[in-house]
Enzyme design. Structure first.
Site, PDB file in Angstrom:
ATOM      1  N   GLY A  38      12.361  63.993  34.964  1.00 44.80           N
ATOM      2  CA  GLY A  38      12.775  63.996  36.369  1.00 44.80           C
ATOM      3  C   GLY A  38      14.094  64.721  36.534  1.00 44.80           C
ATOM      4  N   ARG A 106       8.266  37.978  39.238  1.00 43.22           N
ATOM      5  CA  ARG A 106       9.448  37.191  39.618  1.00 43.22           C
ATOM      6  C   ARG A 106       9.783  37.347  41.100  1.00 43.22           C
ATOM      7  NH1 ARG A 106      14.645  38.254  40.219  1.00 43.22           N
ATOM      8  NH2 ARG A 106      14.587  40.314  39.263  1.00 43.22           N
ATOM      9  N   TYR A 145      -0.768  58.995  25.357  1.00 47.94           N
ATOM     10  CA  TYR A 145      -0.783  58.911  26.822  1.00 47.94           C
ATOM     11  C   TYR A 145      -2.044  58.199  27.307  1.00 47.94           C
ATOM     12  CZ  TYR A 145      -0.330  60.654  31.673  1.00 47.94           C
ATOM     13  OH  TYR A 145      -0.216  60.762  33.047  1.00 47.94           O
TER      14      TYR A 145
END
Ligand code: UDP
Length: 316
Positions: A38, A106, A145
């Protein structure tokens, strides 16, 4: 209602479009990225927005945040990148999914997993429907992957059954468009850059293998329809069923760029899938989604993007 949304892989090709769209829709966005593939360049339109925040973090480690929704899109997706550090790729897929699912559990967040057509491996069924179980190599170069993403799907369903987490799984087929990385080795970016610089176009094998390419705007529309849809956990294929051989794609890009490039053949990578085409009946029926950009239109916009990028680099 304004939500606080976490996008892992938010600085990536697809993640950055998701971040932008969320900010546009009025949400508060936390973009989590370790910046392996990124880049902040993908986020220039929202970097200064008060409802946008970047967290440099690797999802293979747990993180504690208060969020309402999670898009789990972190993982290098180009074969060149995910094979560069296969152990880290497995960790990102599996540990990353476990950590994000723990966070979803959570916080009571809905969580979407960016799964992939790679989970079908080198498919013997064509086109590929969601019910097809795939033909995946356990130990080949793509397995880190493919198997990583398969295991991530498994753990998503386990968290749904065992902990009632509100999960969504999409399977993304080959996607292209602006913000693809110049050097990520993908066929569309490679061919366009080779064509624009009049270099040889490198077709791996004889080019008879097929892919089906979806323009990124279409994909992002499908992602948002899916995230908002109630009672549809998936998996749902998202891709453009218009299939083309890699040789014909090379020819198409030469024609669209008016390039003088010649097509040359290089060795076919191990386990390279021979064919790939999504069956998108579920997305169509349940989400009312179908791609709207023809390949010619999408390729022209992508060519324009890379042309500008190359010109800027020349200026530098
Ligand atoms: N490919 C090619 N030349 C290139 C890059 C890729 O012929 O310069 C081929 C590759 O072997 C594969 C297809 O194009 O058959 C798509 O490759 P990509 O890496 O874009 O995606 P994936 O294989 O993951 O679908």
């Amino acid at each position: 209602m304004k939500k606080r949304v976490l996008v892992t892989g938010g600085a990536g090709f697809i993640g950055s479009f998701i971040c932008e769209r969320l900010v546009e829709e009025g949400h508060y966005v936390i973009c989590c990225d370790n910046f392996y593939t990124g880049t902040k360049n993908n986020l220039v339109n929202i970097l200064d927005n008060k409802d946008f925040e970047i967290l440099r973090h690797d999802i293979t480690f747990p993180t504690y945040l208060e969020v309402d929704e999670i898009f789990n899109f972190a993982c290098p997706a180009s074969p060149v990148h995910y094979q560069n550090d296969p152990v880290q790729t497995v960790k990102t897929c599996v540990h990353g999914a476990i950590n994000m699912l723990g966070l979803a559990k959570r916080t009571g967040s809905r969580i979407m997993q960016a799964s992939t057509s790679e989970i079908y491996g080198d498919p013997e069924v064509h086109p590929q429907s969601e019910s097809y179980k795939g033909a995946v190599s356990i130990d080949g170069p793509r397995a880190c992957y493919d198997e990583g993403k398969r295991c991530a799907e498994t753990i998503f369903w386990d968290y749904q059954r065992q902990h009632n987490v509100d999960v969504k799984v999409i399977r993304i087929f080959n996607t292209y468009g602006p913000r693809m990385q110049k050097h990520d080795g993908r066929v569309v970016s490679n061919f366009i850059i080779q064509a624009l610089t009049n270099k040889n176009i490198t077709v791996y094998g004889d080019g008879s293998q097929t892919r089906s390419f979806c323009y990124v705007d279409d994909l992002v529309n499908g992602i948002f329809l899916m995230m908002k849809k109630e009672n549809l956990p998936g998996p749902v294929n998202l891709g453009n069923p218009s299939e083309i051989s890699i040789y014909n794609l090379a020819q198409e890009i030469i024609d669209l760029t008016g390039s003088k490039s010649k097509i040359i053949n290089k060795e076919l990578p191990v386990d390279d899938p021979k064919q790939r085409c999504p069956n998108i009946e579920i997305a169509n029926k349940e989400l009312g989604w179908q791609p709207s950009f023809d390949r010619e239109v999408g390729l022209k916009m992508t060519i324009e993007y890379f042309d500008e990028l190359l010109n800027k680099e020349k200026l530098k």
